[in-house]
Design an enzyme around this catalytic site. Structure first.
Site, PDB file in Angstrom:
ATOM      1  N   ARG A 149      -0.529 -56.958  23.674  1.00 24.08           N
ATOM      2  CA  ARG A 149      -0.879 -57.296  25.282  1.00 24.08           C
ATOM      3  C   ARG A 149       0.051 -57.025  26.392  1.00 24.08           C
ATOM      4  O   ARG A 149       1.148 -56.652  26.132  1.00 24.08           O
ATOM      5  CB  ARG A 149      -0.963 -58.996  25.353  1.00 24.08           C
ATOM      6  N   LYS A 173       1.844 -65.097  22.353  1.00 23.18           N
ATOM      7  CA  LYS A 173       1.151 -66.443  22.586  1.00 23.18           C
ATOM      8  C   LYS A 173       1.940 -67.491  21.829  1.00 23.18           C
ATOM      9  O   LYS A 173       1.981 -67.520  20.915  1.00 23.18           O
ATOM     10  CB  LYS A 173      -0.191 -66.507  22.666  1.00 23.18           C
ATOM     11  N   HIS A 246      -5.869 -53.953  28.543  1.00 25.24           N
ATOM     12  CA  HIS A 246      -6.653 -54.558  27.474  1.00 25.24           C
ATOM     13  C   HIS A 246      -7.378 -53.628  26.597  1.00 25.24           C
ATOM     14  O   HIS A 246      -7.585 -53.711  25.354  1.00 25.24           O
ATOM     15  CB  HIS A 246      -7.211 -55.749  27.688  1.00 25.24           C
ATOM     16  N   ARG A 249      -5.688 -52.011  23.756  1.00 28.81           N
ATOM     17  CA  ARG A 249      -5.429 -53.078  22.659  1.00 28.81           C
ATOM     18  C   ARG A 249      -6.609 -52.958  21.862  1.00 28.81           C
ATOM     19  O   ARG A 249      -6.698 -52.686  20.520  1.00 28.81           O
ATOM     20  CB  ARG A 249      -5.175 -54.405  23.274  1.00 28.81           C
ATOM     21  N   HIS A 272      -3.254 -62.406  16.246  1.00 32.10           N
ATOM     22  CA  HIS A 272      -4.203 -63.232  16.394  1.00 32.10           C
ATOM     23  C   HIS A 272      -3.983 -64.436  15.279  1.00 32.10           C
ATOM     24  O   HIS A 272      -3.644 -64.136  14.201  1.00 32.10           O
ATOM     25  CB  HIS A 272      -5.590 -62.668  15.959  1.00 32.10           C
ATOM     26  N   TYR A 281     -13.809 -56.913  16.333  1.00 34.90           N
ATOM     27  CA  TYR A 281     -13.876 -55.337  16.256  1.00 34.90           C
ATOM     28  C   TYR A 281     -14.390 -54.642  15.266  1.00 34.90           C
ATOM     29  O   TYR A 281     -14.605 -53.499  15.113  1.00 34.90           O
ATOM     30  CB  TYR A 281     -12.325 -54.977  16.186  1.00 34.90           C
TER      31      TYR A 281
END
Length: 303
Positions: A149, A173, A246, A249, A272, A281
């Site tokens: 990210r 995150k 993004h 990514r 994730h 995806y």
């Protein structure tokens, strides 16, 4: 309103300290709470414990009347469900009026990605004799090589990069850390930039910093700075497609899956938490799957 403000502040403090929520996440929650509090004031409801299922349904109708997308509505309801869960836990209310509210699932948009021909143009436009050009090349190569990210790339420190084994430590995150490998192109561009261009940019700054990516004044590059850099590169490459950080990514994930990487590996690399976030995806790789199937299955074609 003071009653609401106090509870809102307590909730956002809980998000920051106990949930390790990012500033962006906290901001979204606060905005969603503010929308709800404005609605309650218009309905002359001065206590959160007075909110019942009927009031929640009226709030939902109000949101739809504002022409908000299903995704925006779902996010607000999810925020308020979490807020009331917090109020229950702290003894402020006895029940959660949002718990039984069901919403139609919004269709997940298929992520956009770049084809190799488009990527190659991005890699060819930077002036590698110039410090800013070296930095821009390193940014593009790093984003595509790792799929990180923008916030993760922005937070990259010199000590996070291990050139001896070709990996970098990424802080994602919720303060979760992961190691991501990178290849020769990213290594070459990072080595050139760190040993040459970055030193020249750092000399322009007033303070020392371990941040990898610096702006023209020698200070750490901001998230806005990353977007501006990418916009300039796209402009130079004369691409007609919209490219945001993004999208690199998305491109990383799509190309990995197209070349045979398994979903769990890509999930780990992207950071994730849930596999469902990565599965989006697979939608863009169906042509590739069909091609492999038609060429591999004994009874797929009459070849």
């Amino acid at each position: 309103m003071n009653h609401y403000k106090e509870l809102s502040e307590a909730f956002t403090e809980y998000l920051r300290l106990e949930k390790n929520a990012s500033p962006y996440t906290v901001k979204y929650y606060k905005d969603d709470l503010e929308t709800f509090f404005v609605f309650l004031n218009k309905e002359h409801i001065d206590r959160l414990e007075k909110v019942d299922f009927q009031i929640v349904r009226l709030f939902l109708t109000t949101l739809y009347n504002q022409k908000l997308s299903r995704r925006s509505v779902s996010r607000k309801i999810s925020s308020l469900r979490t807020f009331y869960r917090f109020l229950e836990r702290t003894g402020k209310v006895d029940g959660n009026p949002f718990i039984h509210l069901t919403l139609p699932k919004a269709a997940k948009p298929i992520p956009g990605f770049l084809y190799m021909e488009e990527l190659e143009k991005l890699f060819e436009v930077n002036d590698l004799s110039d410090p800013v050009g070296q930095r821009n090349q390193a940014i593009i190569e790093t984003l595509y090589a790792t799929g990180v990210r923008v916030s993760e790339c922005q937070g990259l420190l010199l000590e996070d990069i291990d050139f001896t084994i070709g990996t970098m430590l990424i802080r994602g995150k919720g303060r979760k850390e992961r190691y991501i490998p990178f290849g020769r192109f990213a290594e070459d561009s990072l080595q050139t930039y760190i040993n040459d261009g970055r030193e020249k940019l750092l000399a322009k700054g007033k303070t020392s910093t371990n941040s990898v990516f610096l702006n023209a004044r020698g200070n750490p590059l901001t998230a806005r700075g990353f977007r501006l850099v990418l916009n300039k590169i796209v402009e130079k490459a004369a691409l007609t497609v919209h490219v945001h950080p993004h999208k690199l990514r998305h491109t990383f994930a799509t190309h990995m899956l197209n070349e045979g990487a398994d979903l769990r590996t890509v999930q780990e690399l992207l950071g994730h938490e849930n596999l469902s976030s990565t599965q989006v995806y697979t939608h863009v790789t169906k042509d590739r799957l069909r091609s492999v199937y038609m060429n591999s299955h004994p009874r797929a074609s009459d070849k």
